[in-house]
Design an enzyme around this catalytic site. Structure first.
Site, PDB file in Angstrom:
ATOM      1  N   ASP A 141       5.182   7.395   2.426  1.00  0.00           N
ATOM      2  CA  ASP A 141       5.668   7.863   1.232  1.00  0.00           C
ATOM      3  C   ASP A 141       5.661   9.466   1.728  1.00  0.00           C
ATOM      4  OD1 ASP A 141       6.302   5.773  -0.217  1.00  0.00           O
ATOM      5  OD2 ASP A 141       4.174   5.840  -1.902  1.00  0.00           O
ATOM      6  N   TRP A 149      10.757  -4.397  -0.066  1.00  0.00           N
ATOM      7  CA  TRP A 149       9.461  -5.651  -0.970  1.00  0.00           C
ATOM      8  C   TRP A 149       8.842  -4.330  -1.156  1.00  0.00           C
ATOM      9  CZ3 TRP A 149       9.889 -11.037  -1.553  1.00  0.00           C
ATOM     10  CH2 TRP A 149       8.556 -11.231  -1.823  1.00  0.00           C
ATOM     11  N   ASP A 150       8.149  -3.594  -1.819  1.00  0.00           N
ATOM     12  CA  ASP A 150       6.974  -2.849  -2.316  1.00  0.00           C
ATOM     13  C   ASP A 150       6.055  -4.200  -3.070  1.00  0.00           C
ATOM     14  OD1 ASP A 150       5.702  -0.660  -2.570  1.00  0.00           O
ATOM     15  OD2 ASP A 150       7.488   0.748  -3.681  1.00  0.00           O
TER      16      ASP A 150
END
Length: 738
Positions: A537, A466-467
């Site tokens: 990231d 879920w971003d």
């Protein structure tokens, strides 16, 4: 509830101590090893007296005589406006002053969880402020928050609404906190507290973990130490904008205050309405920063993380392998690739959806959650079946809070996005992304329906990434009334919590990762809905050592996704050997972030061995106690940590070389957390050397390992072919008690 019905060994208790007569005036909130003591004399302001090591009942009567702090525990603005306060109220008649006094103390025991409430009220206006504390059986964390109730005839306005105030006696007090940026999250900062105001805050709107973190440690005995010293840990558990103030005015105390960021968020309460602030989790340890971390990790696994006792699977995420180039044959090939390496789960990332607009980059189709049959002609169910056929689970990336301007959902519902009325949208990622307004019930129903339909129509999906890739760039709600536009930041997160609560009730078994454009969603207020988080990231192993180190202060390994990626790294372009990449990823929840078909045979072999070795020690890493041994921030050329199983039968030791110079002598790292009287057999995991380490298979006492450590052969470079040498060396040792 009768006071004597509570177990004083581990529960929060109320104690009559007779300091001011026979009234129950002193509140003692206790855990197995800590105490928080308040003076709650009725009709007077609530006073803080003590927080630290466990205080026995016999010492409570004389705690003030011993020199404990005596300061306001939760003060409202107005009576002494020159002082910083935790609550600001503008009453319905415009009066900005408040004076809170104790009215009552209540306690409730729910299966060992004890909630203690000190009810305070304004001495002139009908406004109640409940100061709440919650403890868990066998846990050394106390949660504290406030509940503000308006009983006036008209609206009141809240201009500040901290969750707690914690006075700390001045001395040689140091602050440990964490800051950074996208791809460089959770960088540790340590500094002594000085006069003035130290503020740590977030104003992103949707996520709050990229640039600062809502957790701090306060070392009371001088410079922070991993093993020694009285240390307080505090974590604000909230998903939205926050403010942490550490105020050092003239006087005896520092004041830690934490809560929702009040900037541009004045909140109106109607008659009878309640405003509940997010909890702050507190713990104390005399065993330095390491003791605080272990307390938070146990609390997190036992009471916050979903499925906190279930070890996490080893997965391959498709993002860095193919980015948006999603095609069914490629996905099936990647599933087979992770299965061949011994992995257990495949996650298809961004790029799988789109109808009228196709998702080939980050500029369109976001919000149109229909499978793109141009890329995946047989749909999601066929992919889930393919994953099952090769023995791995199937997962999916989604971002239900967002849309692109080039999307069908925006064309149908332009009034659903966050923006000020009469202004053009301000976009984020890809110069296209906008935030959906979760203060709007229709938007919440849409988001819940999207996720529920995907999971219900495709029962083979067992994992969701879920971003959340966009913050609020234009303040305004097209749903909220004009006089409640300042509610946006708060009501958006109330809506987010409703969405997650309802989805979790519908799909409690699904494993969900919290991703926020990297580490933007690392916060305990979010993690009560999730199983793990995407740490950053940035998958470069050298930089990951620092990021994962900082993250480990408050979060356990099982929640910290750490992936083996390609070399050169996609973010830093640094070249590192596959063993180094694998060894760094193994210290968290192991995964992969690459294209298996592009791996060399050496990379395949090392990863296959690393996955097999990780499975053999997964329980110890994910459920064990963490001991940080040598910090990369000490700049001594090495970083080291280890995990020890709760019964001390098993341990995993990690050692990383973080810099390389000719003639360098690295410090010997002493171990920690072992049983000193037991013997441990040592073996190396992920070994690539042509010959074993000199202590391979040998046995050492826990006492020897903790007093002396083990010396790696100089110059700490692996015994491999010359062409395979690298300045990045690493070791992982497995210790098994005999």
């Amino acid at each position: 509830m009768k006071i004597n019905s509570l177990n004083p060994v581990f529960l929060a208790i109320l104690i009559l101590i007779g300091v001011h007569g026979l009234k129950a005036e002193t509140v003692h909130v206790s855990t197995p090893a800590t105490s928080l003591v308040l003076d709650a004399e009725k009709g007077k302001p609530l006073k803080f007296m003590y927080y630290g090591s466990k205080v026995e009942s016999s010492d409570l009567e004389s705690i003030l005589c011993g020199g404990s702090v005596y300061a306001d525990a939760y003060q409202a603005y107005g009576i002494h406006p020159e002082h910083k306060t935790s609550l600001g109220v503008v009453h319905s008649d415009g009066n900005m002053t408040s004076r809170l006094v104790v009215r009552d103390v209540m306690s409730e025991n729910n299966n060992g969880m004890v909630k203690t409430v000190v009810r305070t009220s304004d001495d002139l206006y009908p406004v109640d402020v409940d100061v709440c504390y919650l403890t868990y059986p066998g846990c050394d964390v106390i949660e504290t928050w406030t509940e503000i109730i308006n009983r006036e005839k008209g609206d009141i306005r809240l201009t500040r609404f901290d969750s707690t105030t914690l006075p700390i006696r001045k001395g040689n007090v140091w602050l440990t906190h964490f800051a950074g940026d996208w791809a460089s999250e959770s960088q540790m900062i340590e500094e002594p507290l000085a006069s003035g105001l130290k503020r740590i805050e977030n104003t992103d709107g949707t996520r709050n973990g990229h640039y600062t973190r809502a957790e701090v440690m306060l070392s009371l005995d001088g410079r922070p130490d991993e093993r020694h010293g009285a240390t307080i840990g505090a974590a604000l558990c909230y998903s939205g904008n926050y403010a942490i103030d550490i105020d050092t005015p003239v006087g005896d105390c520092h004041y830690y205050r934490a809560g929702i960021n009040p900037d541009n968020s004045e909140y109106r309460l109607k008659k009878g309405e309640k405003f509940v602030t997010p909890p702050v989790a507190l713990t104390f340890s005399n065993d330095g920063k390491g003791g605080v971390s272990r307390n938070f990790h146990r609390w997190g696994r036992d009471h916050m993380l979903l499925h906190g006792s279930t070890p996490r699977k080893i997965l391959l995420n498709s993002w860095e392998g193919v980015y948006f180039d999603i095609e069914e044959p490629v996905m099936v090939s990647m599933m087979k690739g992770i299965s061949d390496l011994g992995g257990e789960l495949f996650v298809m990332d961004d790029g799988w959806f789109g109808g009228k607009y196709q998702r080939n980059d980050d500029t369109r189709a976001l919000g149109d959650w229909v499978t793109d049959t141009r890329k995946l002609p047989n749909g999601l169910k066929a992919l889930a079946d393919s994953a099952k056929s090769v023995g791995v689970g199937f997962g999916l990336w989604i971002e239900p809070e967002m849309a692109d301007l080039s999307s069908e959902i925006y064309e149908k519902h332009p009034d659903w996005i966050v923006k000020a009325r009469d202004r053009k949208p301000v976009t984020g990622r890809g110069n296209a992304q906008v935030v959906l307004d979760f203060s709007n019930p229709a938007v919440r129903e849409y988001a819940i329906g999207v996720v529920d339909k995907i999971l219900s129509d495709n029962p083979g999906i067992e994992y969701i990434k879920w971003d959340s890739n966009c913050g609020i760039h234009l303040h305004g709600s097209q749903h909220l009334d004009n006089n409640r536009q300042s509610h946006l930041y708060i009501d958006w997160h109330k809506g987010f919590e409703e969405v997650m609560n309802r989805l979790r009730a519908l799909h409690p078994e699904i494993v969900i990762q919290a991703c926020g454009g990297g580490g933007g969603r690392v916060n305990w207020g979010v993690m009560k809905y999730f199983d793990e988080f995407w740490t950053s990231d940035n998958t470069d192993p050298l930089q990951r050592i620092y990021t994962q180190w900082g993250t480990s202060y408050f979060y356990p390994a099982m929640a910290m996704a750490a992936h083996i990626s390609a070399s050169p790294n996609h973010q830093t372009h640094r070249k590192t050997p596959i063993k180094f990449r694998a060894d760094v990823a193994m210290s968290g929840r192991l995964g992969l972030e690459l294209q298996p078909s592009e791996m060399s045979e050496e990379e395949r072999n090392v990863c296959r061995q690393a996955i097999a070795d990780y499975k053999s020690v997964r329980n110890t890493i994910q459920l064990g106690d963490l001991y940080r041994l040598k910090s990369p921030y000490d700049r001594q050329g090495v970083a080291s940590l280890m995990y020890v199983s709760p019964d001390k039968n098993d341990a995993v030791f990690f050692w990383y070389r973080t810099e390389s110079f000719a003639g360098q002598r690295l410090p010997v790292v002493k171990m920690d957390g072992l049983d000193r009287k037991r013997m441990y057999k040592v073996s190396e995991l992920n070994r690539i050397d042509d010959s074993p380490l000199p202590f391979e298979g040998k046995c050492f006492s826990g006492d020897y390992l903790m007093n002396n450590g083990l010396v790696f052969p100089y110059p700490y470079i692996h015994n491999v072919d010359h062409d395979s040498l690298s300045d990045f060396s690493s070791r992982v040792l497995h210790l098994e008690a005999l």
